[in-house]
Write a protein that holds these residues in place. Sequence first.
Motif, PDB file in Angstrom:
ATOM      1  N   MET A   1       0.827  -1.202   0.000  1.00  0.00           N
ATOM      2  CA  MET A   1       0.000   0.000   0.000  1.00  0.00           C
ATOM      3  C   MET A   1       0.861   1.252   0.000  1.00  0.00           C
ATOM      4  N   GLY A   2       1.958   1.218   0.749  1.00  0.00           N
ATOM      5  CA  GLY A   2       2.849   2.376   0.772  1.00  0.00           C
ATOM      6  C   GLY A   2       3.406   2.689  -0.604  1.00  0.00           C
ATOM      7  N   ARG A   3       3.824   1.654  -1.327  1.00  0.00           N
ATOM      8  CA  ARG A   3       4.350   1.857  -2.678  1.00  0.00           C
ATOM      9  C   ARG A   3       3.263   2.412  -3.608  1.00  0.00           C
ATOM     10  N   GLU A   4       2.053   1.900  -3.474  1.00  0.00           N
ATOM     11  CA  GLU A   4       0.961   2.362  -4.328  1.00  0.00           C
ATOM     12  C   GLU A   4       0.640   3.832  -4.051  1.00  0.00           C
ATOM     13  N   VAL A   5       0.689   4.208  -2.769  1.00  0.00           N
ATOM     14  CA  VAL A   5       0.455   5.616  -2.412  1.00  0.00           C
ATOM     15  C   VAL A   5       1.557   6.503  -2.985  1.00  0.00           C
ATOM     16  N   LEU A   6       2.798   6.047  -2.899  1.00  0.00           N
ATOM     17  CA  LEU A   6       3.906   6.821  -3.485  1.00  0.00           C
ATOM     18  C   LEU A   6       3.657   7.081  -4.965  1.00  0.00           C
ATOM     19  N   LYS A   7       3.312   6.028  -5.707  1.00  0.00           N
ATOM     20  CA  LYS A   7       3.046   6.185  -7.144  1.00  0.00           C
ATOM     21  C   LYS A   7       1.943   7.201  -7.395  1.00  0.00           C
ATOM     22  N   THR A   8       0.872   7.087  -6.630  1.00  0.00           N
ATOM     23  CA  THR A   8      -0.295   7.937  -6.858  1.00  0.00           C
ATOM     24  C   THR A   8      -0.003   9.387  -6.538  1.00  0.00           C
ATOM     25  N   VAL A   9       0.657   9.635  -5.415  1.00  0.00           N
ATOM     26  CA  VAL A   9       0.988  11.010  -5.029  1.00  0.00           C
ATOM     27  C   VAL A   9       1.913  11.646  -6.062  1.00  0.00           C
ATOM     28  N   LEU A  10       2.878  10.882  -6.554  1.00  0.00           N
ATOM     29  CA  LEU A  10       3.809  11.414  -7.554  1.00  0.00           C
ATOM     30  C   LEU A  10       3.119  11.697  -8.889  1.00  0.00           C
ATOM     31  N   GLN A  11       2.066  10.959  -9.194  1.00  0.00           N
ATOM     32  CA  GLN A  11       1.383  11.113 -10.480  1.00  0.00           C
ATOM     33  C   GLN A  11       0.228  12.114 -10.440  1.00  0.00           C
TER      34      GLN A  11
ATOM     35  N   ASP B   1       9.820   4.607   6.404  1.00  0.00           N
ATOM     36  CA  ASP B   1       9.632   3.167   6.587  1.00  0.00           C
ATOM     37  C   ASP B   1      10.765   2.668   7.462  1.00  0.00           C
ATOM     38  N   ILE B   2      10.534   1.572   8.184  1.00  0.00           N
ATOM     39  CA  ILE B   2      11.598   1.014   9.015  1.00  0.00           C
ATOM     40  C   ILE B   2      12.571   0.193   8.176  1.00  0.00           C
ATOM     41  N   GLN B   3      12.200  -0.053   6.908  1.00  0.00           N
ATOM     42  CA  GLN B   3      13.092  -0.771   5.999  1.00  0.00           C
ATOM     43  C   GLN B   3      13.495   0.155   4.850  1.00  0.00           C
ATOM     44  N   GLY B   4      14.586  -0.174   4.219  1.00  0.00           N
ATOM     45  CA  GLY B   4      15.018   0.566   3.033  1.00  0.00           C
ATOM     46  C   GLY B   4      15.545   1.955   3.315  1.00  0.00           C
ATOM     47  N   ALA B   5      16.065   2.203   4.505  1.00  0.00           N
ATOM     48  CA  ALA B   5      16.549   3.536   4.877  1.00  0.00           C
ATOM     49  C   ALA B   5      17.594   4.028   3.874  1.00  0.00           C
ATOM     50  N   GLY B   6      17.425   5.265   3.410  1.00  0.00           N
ATOM     51  CA  GLY B   6      18.380   5.890   2.499  1.00  0.00           C
ATOM     52  C   GLY B   6      18.101   5.635   1.036  1.00  0.00           C
TER      53      GLY B   6
ATOM     54  N   THR C   1       0.556   1.568   7.843  1.00  0.00           N
ATOM     55  CA  THR C   1       1.622   0.824   8.521  1.00  0.00           C
ATOM     56  C   THR C   1       1.052  -0.460   9.114  1.00  0.00           C
ATOM     57  N   GLY C   2       0.857  -0.504  10.421  1.00  0.00           N
ATOM     58  CA  GLY C   2       0.318  -1.686  11.082  1.00  0.00           C
ATOM     59  C   GLY C   2      -0.359  -1.294  12.372  1.00  0.00           C
ATOM     60  N   PRO C   3      -1.185  -2.180  12.918  1.00  0.00           N
ATOM     61  CA  PRO C   3      -1.951  -1.847  14.122  1.00  0.00           C
ATOM     62  C   PRO C   3      -1.097  -1.541  15.350  1.00  0.00           C
ATOM     63  N   ARG C   4       0.147  -1.998  15.353  1.00  0.00           N
ATOM     64  CA  ARG C   4       0.993  -1.761  16.529  1.00  0.00           C
ATOM     65  C   ARG C   4       1.646  -0.382  16.513  1.00  0.00           C
TER      66      ARG C   4
ATOM     67  N   THR D   1      -4.665   2.418   7.979  1.00  0.00           N
ATOM     68  CA  THR D   1      -4.302   1.273   8.800  1.00  0.00           C
ATOM     69  C   THR D   1      -5.462   0.916   9.724  1.00  0.00           C
ATOM     70  N   THR D   2      -5.844  -0.345   9.749  1.00  0.00           N
ATOM     71  CA  THR D   2      -6.915  -0.775  10.647  1.00  0.00           C
ATOM     72  C   THR D   2      -6.322  -1.358  11.925  1.00  0.00           C
ATOM     73  N   GLY D   3      -7.173  -1.572  12.906  1.00  0.00           N
ATOM     74  CA  GLY D   3      -6.713  -2.100  14.180  1.00  0.00           C
ATOM     75  C   GLY D   3      -6.816  -1.096  15.311  1.00  0.00           C
ATOM     76  N   LEU D   4      -7.214   0.146  15.011  1.00  0.00           N
ATOM     77  CA  LEU D   4      -7.419   1.133  16.066  1.00  0.00           C
ATOM     78  C   LEU D   4      -8.684   0.788  16.849  1.00  0.00           C
ATOM     79  N   SER D   5      -8.600   0.865  18.167  1.00  0.00           N
ATOM     80  CA  SER D   5      -9.772   0.626  19.010  1.00  0.00           C
ATOM     81  C   SER D   5     -10.606   1.902  19.094  1.00  0.00           C
ATOM     82  N   ARG D   6     -11.812   1.779  19.613  1.00  0.00           N
ATOM     83  CA  ARG D   6     -12.655   2.965  19.810  1.00  0.00           C
ATOM     84  C   ARG D   6     -11.978   3.943  20.768  1.00  0.00           C
ATOM     85  N   GLU D   7     -11.281   3.409  21.772  1.00  0.00           N
ATOM     86  CA  GLU D   7     -10.562   4.274  22.715  1.00  0.00           C
ATOM     87  C   GLU D   7      -9.428   5.016  22.009  1.00  0.00           C
ATOM     88  N   ASP D   8      -8.743   4.332  21.079  1.00  0.00           N
ATOM     89  CA  ASP D   8      -7.684   4.982  20.297  1.00  0.00           C
ATOM     90  C   ASP D   8      -8.253   6.136  19.485  1.00  0.00           C
ATOM     91  N   ILE D   9      -9.384   5.895  18.829  1.00  0.00           N
ATOM     92  CA  ILE D   9      -9.997   6.922  17.986  1.00  0.00           C
ATOM     93  C   ILE D   9     -10.441   8.115  18.823  1.00  0.00           C
TER      94      ILE D   9
END
Length: 254
Positions: free
Chosen positions: A1-11, A22-27, A63-66, A86-94
């Motif tokens: 999803m992150g890659r797809e968003v990058l493409k869309t925003v750039l276009q 991202d926690i991966q691919g730094a630099g 990202t992820g629920p955590r 990202t899904t996984g947010l509780s009602r209390e989180d919202i």
Amino acid sequence: MGREVLKTVLQTEDTELCAAVDIQGAGQDAGLLIGSEQVGINIATNLKEALTISGAEVLVDFTGPRSVLNNVKTALEVGARPVVGTTGLSREDIEAIAALAGQKRVGCIIAPNFAIGALLMIKFASEAAKYFPNVEIIEKHHDQKLDAPSGTAIKTAEAVIEHRGDYEQGLALEEEKIPCSRGGKMPGGIRIHSVRLPGFVAQQEVIFGGAGQTLTIKHDSISRESFMPGVITAIRAVMRLEGVVYGLENLIFE
């Protein structure tokens, strides 16, 4: 999803990529990450630093629920407007996010699903619930999805319950030979069944049962492109909002 968003925003003409985190691919250059030419923006790992240095007005989070709650709080603290898929947010989180967004007087959109067809599915299901109170939901996603049931399934169940009210369906003495074989039961009486297998992107069926008939409302996301028009709609809309909007349908079906 992150890659797809990058493409869309750039276009997209009226959006500009300011930073990528991202926690991966730094630099690594964000353009190379999506198989395009270099765009001069390298992948960062520190969200607060990236938002502050870039001056980004909107954060799109897939990202992820955590990690999503801390990411949204970080964005709001620096004045960036979160668009959260990202899904996984509780009602209390919202509720915590809504309080902080209100304090900062900035907008935030939390959308369990950005596909227009999925939003229509929820809308049609809530209408059908007035006439078919017996309903179950089957949602199917790829096997890398961490949370179950999906945010879309929960949102669908909430919409159905809002229109039909609480309803105890099925047999009161029903016995599960294997625990949870009948799916998870939402407050309000709706059962949700979650499937996680390779090959799926996102699919959901809302099945209604009545005397001598069934009604099925189904939506398939065949590729992640299906979510991008909704993401762009949310990016544009969040700039004029103050506070939290939960569900893109509240903007599209006004």
